[in-house]
Design an enzyme around this catalytic site. Structure first.
Site, PDB file in Angstrom:
ATOM      1  N   LYS A 162       0.473 -12.049   8.840  1.00  0.00           N
ATOM      2  CA  LYS A 162      -0.615 -11.464   8.303  1.00  0.00           C
ATOM      3  C   LYS A 162      -0.876 -12.410   7.099  1.00  0.00           C
ATOM      4  CE  LYS A 162      -1.387  -7.271   5.245  1.00  0.00           C
ATOM      5  NZ  LYS A 162      -1.008  -6.471   4.304  1.00  0.00           N
ATOM      6  N   TYR A 176       4.225 -12.460   6.020  1.00  0.00           N
ATOM      7  CA  TYR A 176       2.851 -11.839   5.263  1.00  0.00           C
ATOM      8  C   TYR A 176       2.790 -13.010   4.065  1.00  0.00           C
ATOM      9  CZ  TYR A 176       0.463  -8.355   2.015  1.00  0.00           C
ATOM     10  OH  TYR A 176      -0.460  -8.059   1.143  1.00  0.00           O
ATOM     11  N   THR A 218       0.973  -1.210   0.105  1.00  0.00           N
ATOM     12  CA  THR A 218       0.162   0.216   0.058  1.00  0.00           C
ATOM     13  C   THR A 218       0.840   1.390   0.171  1.00  0.00           C
ATOM     14  OG1 THR A 218      -1.901  -1.331   1.321  1.00  0.00           O
ATOM     15  CG2 THR A 218      -1.711   1.233   1.249  1.00  0.00           C
TER      16      THR A 218
END
Length: 366
Positions: free
Chosen positions: A222, A194, A108
């Site tokens: 995550k 992740y 992001t």
């Protein structure tokens, strides 16, 4: 210059240790005391770039209780450099609305479009300005283990509280290779793994997580592979943050997730905090789902960048290959803001549509 000298000395010392055909070597061989030269580089030896005491101010346990972590956006100036004034305002808005952590330079935050110098600078800047108020998680992962080690050393050196690590993407590796990759970075400090198969092209299978879970530095995972996977880990006592905003409410309240690493919280941090902290709220979740669907109609962070520009909190500047959403989608966002309530979004200006000619696209830094 010091490092270069040290390296050259290391080479000379290594060279001096090579077997020589002389009487001394013959004696060592006869006596059985001769030993082969040691490698100049020893595996799994990580030299910390800051003091042990500072490096371990934050433990993995400190990270495990975080419920709302925002994958923070990186804004730009018209010349393509970071807009640190706008960035600081974004982080301050996260703190004011109850976010407990930020991922710096993640997908992001467009870490994939940064040089490592930019990347580490932004992590250090975030720690320096906000480290006492919010946990700073630096995305120092890479598909190159050597690069991941170096970036993680630097990230902890500038004070990040934890590292975010992805599995090697594009080139991929075996299950054993994933374990070795993560084992190479876990000793450095608190780490969140992740798993996002849609981006890496390869799932991190549960056997990898169960293997590396023995490390005291594993803060958690995550997870973007769905809530069945989330529950598979939480049933075993492994901390999980949902990586999917649209699944995060159910992950938190039905599947044992600790919280979420959120994109949507860039826009509505207060509402996402409420979703993670105040118990089951299917009404609020249903209210947010159209916004979440809008955010992910194109690969993240295209829609987020567009939305933050429309809200007036960042300049309408994009680093290519990202470009703003088309006009019709920008109009749709204005309607979503009105429906959810402008007061729930970051910033204070009225939401704007923004004309195509007002966007700036940056192919390289000026």
């Amino acid at each position: 210059m010091v490092a270069m000298k040290s390296y050259s000395v290391c080479l000379r010392e290594s060279a001096l240790q090579l077997p020589r055909h002389n009487c001394v070597d013959n004696y060592k061989r006869r006596s059985g005391k001769w030993r082969p030269p040691q490698a100049a580089v020893k595996p799994h030896l990580h030299l910390p770039m800051r003091s042990f005491e500072v490096k371990n101010m934050t433990s993995a346990e400190d990270m495990k209780s975080l419920r709302l972590i925002t994958a923070i956006k990186t804004p730009y100036l018209p010349d393509g450099r970071f807009d640190l004034e706008a960035y600081d305002a974004l982080v301050n808005m996260q703190i004011a609305n109850g976010a407990e952590g930020v991922v710096v330079g993640g997908t992001t935050g467009e870490g994939q479009l940064m040089s490592w110098d930019e990347h580490i600078m932004l992590i250090g800047h975030t720690v320096n300005c906000f480290g006492s108020s919010i946990k700073v998680i630096g995305n120092t992962g890479s598909n190159s283990t050597r690069e991941a080690i170096h970036a993680t050393e630097q990230g902890f050196a500038v004070g990040m509280h934890a590292a975010l690590h992805i599995n090697p993407y594009y080139g991929k590796t075996s299950v054993e290779g994933m374990v070795s990759h993560f084992d190479s970075v876990l000793p450095m400090g608190p780490t969140i793994i992740y798993n996002v198969p849609g981006r890496t092209g390869q799932d991190i299978p549960p056997q990898v997580i169960h293997t590396i879970a023995q490390s005291p530095n594993l803060a958690g995972v995550k997870e973007c592979a769905g809530n069945d996977r989330v529950e598979q880990y939480t049933d075993k006592g492994i901390v999980v943050w949902s990586g999917n905003d649209d699944q995060s409410h159910d992950a938190r309240w039905n599947h044992g997730a600790t919280g979420v690493v959120s994109v949507t919280s860039n826009l509505v941090p207060g509402l996402m905090r409420k979703l993670m902290f105040e118990g089951k709220n299917t009404e609020l979740n249903s209210k947010l789902l159209p916004l979440i669907d809008w955010l992910f109609q194109e690969p993240n962070p295209i829609a987020l960048n567009t939305a933050l520009a429309q809200l007036g909190v960042v300049r309408p500047v994009f680093r290519l290959p990202y470009v703003p959403l088309p006009l019709a989608q920008r109009v749709e966002f204005v309607n979503l803001v009105k429906k959810i309530g402008r007061e729930n979004f970051v910033g204070e200006e009225d939401v704007q549509v923004i004309e195509d000619d007002d966007f700036v696209l940056i192919a390289r830094l000026c």
